[in-house]
Design an enzyme around this catalytic site. Structure first.
Site, PDB file in Angstrom:
ATOM      1  N   LYS A 149       0.648  -0.909   0.145  1.00  0.00           N
ATOM      2  CA  LYS A 149       0.226  -0.453  -0.228  1.00  0.00           C
ATOM      3  C   LYS A 149       0.734   1.275   0.390  1.00  0.00           C
ATOM      4  CE  LYS A 149      -3.831   2.490   2.756  1.00  0.00           C
ATOM      5  NZ  LYS A 149      -4.763   2.573   3.756  1.00  0.00           N
ATOM      6  N   HIS A 204       0.227   4.668  -0.349  1.00  0.00           N
ATOM      7  CA  HIS A 204      -0.719   6.026   0.319  1.00  0.00           C
ATOM      8  C   HIS A 204      -1.034   5.501   2.230  1.00  0.00           C
ATOM      9  CE1 HIS A 204      -4.067   2.896  -1.088  1.00  0.00           C
ATOM     10  NE2 HIS A 204      -4.434   4.264  -0.360  1.00  0.00           N
TER      11      HIS A 204
END
Length: 223
Positions: free
Chosen positions: A104, A106
């Site tokens: 991931k 963000h």
């Protein structure tokens, strides 16, 4: 055999997680039994499963660990339900984490890990459903040890199939993991215990013969 092991064997059969018949494994082997942890699908089943894992982890590794790591995907619900059960049964808060299949990039929780981050000094138990060849740990171990300076205390799976990790290896997958990585790899129950508990009820004489024949060819140990 401890009572929780006997209960767990019955539980696997009742939930149709452990089946007997004729199955082709991912390895290509023809097996008279098959275990699919994905068949635990209800809240009560998962809650009970976590308790069995917690009891086995406590019996084998005690309380001297901080984090339970469940590799994606099947290891995620196993880790979550087991840390809940561990707190309930033994009064100790254990953190859980898992790897993300895709990192991931963000948000506040970006990165490769889901759940608690791993910290220097953490003592980690790895939790999985079952391993036949031991190959899954080749991916999992670098993920765990690559996050921080941690110690892997051990690995816990549901069932020790007690068969050769590969055609050219006489040792079981769990023994191979222990030898290669230096931490104990254990199971809630072994196939020897399953056979002992179910012979004469679920296991007919014909099924016992098929299991014996399978282990004559593929067994790392005699069941």
């Amino acid at each position: 055999m401890e009572q929780y092991k006997k209960d767990f064997i019955d539980f696997m059969v009742q939930c149709q997680v452990l089946k007997f018949g004729s199955f082709t494994l991912k390895s290509g082997r023809k097996s008279p039994f098959f275990m699919n942890a994905g068949a635990y699908v209800t809240g009560s089943q998962l809650a009970k499963l976590g308790e069995y894992y917690a009891q086995a982890i406590h019996a084998n590794f005690g309380d001297d660990f901080d984090v339970l790591f469940g590799p994606a995907y099947k290891g995620i619900p196993l880790a979550v339900t087991t840390v809940i059960a561990y707190q309930k049964l033994y009064g100790k808060e254990i953190r859980y984490c898992s790897n993300r299949k895709e990192v991931k990039d963000h948000g506040a929780d970006k990165g490769a890990i889901l759940g608690s981050e791993l910290k220097d000094g953490d003592r980690v138990v790895i939790i999985e459903d079952v391993t036949t060849s031991g190959k899954s740990i080749e991916e999992t171990y670098p993920i765990v040890t690559g996050q921080a300076k941690v110690t892997v205390v051990g690995e816990m799976v549901s069932l020790n199939r007690m068969e050769k990790a590969s055609a050219d290896c006489s040792k079981s997958a769990l023994d191979t993991i222990t030898e290669k990585y230096g931490f104990p790899a254990r199971a809630i129950v072994t196939m020897k215990e399953v056979k002992e508990a179910l012979t004469g009820t679920v296991l007919t004489p014909e099924l016992v013969k098929e299991i014996d024949a399978y282990y004559a060819e593929w067994g790392a140990e005699s069941v």
